[in-house]
Structure formats: structure tokens, C-alpha cells
Design a protein around this motif. Structure first.
Motif, PDB file in Angstrom:
ATOM      1  N   GLU B 164     -34.956 -80.037  68.009  1.00 36.60           N
ATOM      2  CA  GLU B 164     -34.995 -79.388  69.162  1.00 36.60           C
ATOM      3  C   GLU B 164     -34.939 -78.039  68.901  1.00 36.60           C
ATOM      4  N   GLU B 167     -38.728 -77.162  68.101  1.00 39.39           N
ATOM      5  CA  GLU B 167     -39.600 -77.301  69.635  1.00 39.39           C
ATOM      6  C   GLU B 167     -39.280 -75.899  70.152  1.00 39.39           C
ATOM      7  N   GLU B 168     -37.862 -75.478  70.295  1.00 38.63           N
ATOM      8  CA  GLU B 168     -37.921 -74.329  71.258  1.00 38.63           C
ATOM      9  C   GLU B 168     -38.459 -72.949  70.424  1.00 38.63           C
ATOM     10  N   LYS B 173     -43.534 -79.570  72.133  1.00 34.81           N
ATOM     11  CA  LYS B 173     -42.629 -80.548  72.414  1.00 34.81           C
ATOM     12  C   LYS B 173     -43.291 -82.035  71.822  1.00 34.81           C
ATOM     13  N   ASP B 176     -40.468 -86.510  73.261  1.00 31.67           N
ATOM     14  CA  ASP B 176     -40.369 -86.888  74.602  1.00 31.67           C
ATOM     15  C   ASP B 176     -39.616 -88.027  74.938  1.00 31.67           C
TER      16      ASP B 176
END
Lengths: 225, 225
Positions: B164, B167-168, B173, B176
Motif C-alpha cells: 500500500e 502504491e501510494e 494500483k 485491487d
């Protein structure tokens, strides 16, 4: 002992390790030769993730990845020809160098094999640097971990035949005897262990196969450009 | 139990595995925090080959490479919280997927983290393809190999927090929930195991560290061009 089948091919230094392990342990197995240009339905079924040799099939259960197979063979048939040492620290050291062999040395030898020019020079120099590290690990003992052949000898065993074939077919020199006296001496001893000597692939056959492989990889790379 | 020291840093998903393993087994250890921008003399001495965390120092003997350390911890302290299964075939399957995690999934997540544009898109797509394969391995059991936490949960444990953060900080992304229902459900369960929950690094701190790391990698890459 169950039914043991080995999917492999002469050109794979990874697969050869398993042949040696099975022979050392005296395990009978059926040979399933693979043509990597035309892989069998069974190979794809048993190794759907990587679609590569070697695959060991034991009583119908496939095991893939050569280092994983070596550990399995040693876990499963642990009464003869132990490959890994018993001591946890020695086991860890063995696993560390096995990973180093595959990730650092073999990967860059492969890179030198499938490239040319500057790219090949870089990969060759990188391999030599990594082999310098291996040379420093050897103590002059008969084998990697002492008087008897073990896990790391099989892992580095490709040096005994495949490295020379790569050197000859791609016009590079890696294993210089003066730079690598201990690896060179180990290579001689290892090649003359009866089980190894009997199962070493024929040099000339390998050379002609590797010549074709190199042409294929180079033409694929130039088509990409 | 001997003297146990762990050289590590919060930002390393590899190092975090060892923290979890030691906590699960109830092994007391001394924490040696490393600043990867300014590595300690001891780290370089104990891991001269890779110069990386994690390094486990047990009674003065260094063990490097996170999967090797996990095996060592399980070999050495084998009476509590067994990480690897006993059956040789199940052990082989575990090792296969651990290697797959590192070579295929984590390596490409890292690539997506340190690149941008088309290169990043490719690495992201590659990671998703590989995670599709992992998703198919999960059965809906509580953990990777059944009802109790084990080797593969620690190996894939980085998904619980680091993914995460990647991703951030890199605007992509990967995980999912609709595409990966089983991995997502496993992630929830894993994150709430008390030992894991207590030792998960703080998300906000990681984010600011990863932002700086990404800027550093991108500027290094653009300086190269």
C-alpha cells in the motif's frame, strides 16, 4: 522409493544438478528428455509457472526449481549421501552461497552468453568479480564443504563443463587458472568423482547445441532493436 | 538461546520477515537499526557480499538473506511456532512459492517503485500478472498453509503494509480487491494476528520515508540518462 521421473535436457546446468544428486543417492529414475524448442505437454502441466526444466516428478507430485529439488531430494532420501550439512549455521551458509551462485554468477554468465560487444564485456567482468568472491570462500579442501561432495559442489558443478562451453561458443574467457587457482583445482577434482565423470555431458555435443542457442538469442535480440 | 542481534530497518520488507519470525518464536534479540544511507561498519563486516539488511547475528555468527535467515531460525529454534511444514513435499512447495515471491513479485514491485512512465506501467502490469498466480494458490484457508501462520505468510507479509505504501507513493494500483479477493482477505487476517499487528511499521512514517526513497531513485535514474 516410489516412481521418480526427471524432466530435463543436457543443455541445462540447473537440470544437471539433479541428475548428479539422484545418482549420488542411488535413486533410480526415468529420464524424460525435453526439447526446449518444443516443450512437452507434460512439462507445461507440471511446471505451469515457469515452464522450465528441471522438474522432478515423485509419485505423481511435481517439484520445480533446481535448488528446491535438491533440498527435496536431500529431505526425502536422507539416509545416503547427505548433501546439506546437519548444523543449522552450516546449512544457512550453504543456502547463502547456493543463492549467490544462481542470482549472481550463473545469471551473469547467461547474460554474457546471450549478448555481444560492450554488454557482453560488462557481463563477463561482472561474472569474474563474483567468482573472485567464490574463490575467496574456498580453502583448498577437496570439496566446498570438506572431504566429501555436497550441496554446493552440485550447485557450482556447472563450472566443470558448461562454463568452458559458454566461453568457447561466445568468445570470452572467465575461468583463468592464475586468477582462480582454487576454483580450477576444485573443478579438476569434482570432474573426476566417478558419478560426476560418468554423467558429464559430451563437450562437443554441448558446443554445437550452445552455438545454435547463442545464434538464436542474438538474432532475437537484434530483431527487438 | 545465545546472543541474538538483528540488523535491520523499518523500510525493508525483507527485514520485517525476521522480526515477525523472532517474535512468533518468542526469541529475545537486540535491535541494531541501520541507516541505509550511511551503513554501519558492522553491517559491512557481517554482510560484505551484499551489504544489505537483514543480518541476523547469533552468538557472533552472521546469517544473511532473509529466506536463508527464516530457514535458520526455524532450524535452530524448532520447538515453537514451526514455520516450515514437516513433510518434504510441502517444504518444497513452500520454498518454491517463497522464491517466486522474491524473484517475481517483490522484484517487480520494486521496479514499479523506482521507475515512471511506460517502464512503471510495464512493471505494474507484470506484478499484477504474477499476483494472479498467487491468488490462484490460495484456497480461502486462514493462512497460506492452513490454520496457523507459517513460512509463506511471513514471506508474503510485506503485502500487508509495504504494498500500500508503494502504491501510494508511486501512484499505482496493484492490489485491487475485486481482482484479488483471496489475497485481500488473507491480508486482513494476517494484519490482525497480534504479533503481526504489534510490529507493523507505522504507515505514515513509512510513507514519508518511501517518498524520499522514490525521489532518490528517480533522480539517480535521470542522472544516468
Amino acid at each position: 522409493m516410489g516412481e521418480v521421473k526427471l524432466f530435463w535436457t543436457w543443455t541445462s546446468p540447473y537440470a544437471q544438478r539433479i541428475v548428479w544428486a539422484l545418482k549420488l543417492k542411488g535413486i533410480e529414475y526415468e529420464t524424460m528428455f525435453e526439447d526446449l524448442a518444443n516443450k512437452s505437454r507434460l512439462l507445461l502441466e507440471y511446471n505451469p509457472v515457469h515452464k522450465k526444466v528441471p522438474v522432478l516428478l515423485h509419485d505423481g507430485a511435481p517439484i520445480c526449481e533446481s535448488l528446491v529439488i535438491l533440498e527435496y531430494v536431500d529431505d526425502k532420501w536422507n539416509t545416503t549421501a547427505r548433501l546439506l550439512p546437519d548444523d543449522p549455521l552450516a546449512r544457512a551458509t550453504t543456502r547463502f552461497w547456493a543463492k549467490f551462485c544462481d542470482d549472481q554468477v550463473l545469471a551473469s554468465v547467461f547474460k554474457a552468453f546471450v549478448t555481444q560487444g560492450v554488454e557482453q564485456e560488462k557481463a563477463t567482468a561482472y561474472t569474474i568479480e563474483k567468482l573472485d568472491i567464490v574463490e575467496k570462500q574456498l580453502t583448498g579442501d577437496k570439496f566446498f564443504s570438506g572431504e566429501t561432495i555436497g550441496f554446493l559442489d552440485l550447485v557450482f558443478g556447472w563450472i566443470a563443463v558448461y562454463l568452458e562451453v559458454v566461453e568457447e561458443t561466445s568468445g570470452i574467457k572467465i575461468l583463468d587458472k592464475e586468477r582462480f587457482p582454487l576454483i580450477s583445482a576444485w573443478k579438476e577434482r569434482f570432474s573426476h568423482v566417478p558419478v560426476i565423470e560418468e554423467t558429464l555431458p559430451d563437450r562437443e555435443t554441448l558446443i554445437s547445441k550452445y552455438q545454435r542457442m547463442r545464434s538464436y538469442f542474438l538474432s532475437k535480440a537484434s530483431a527487438k532493436k
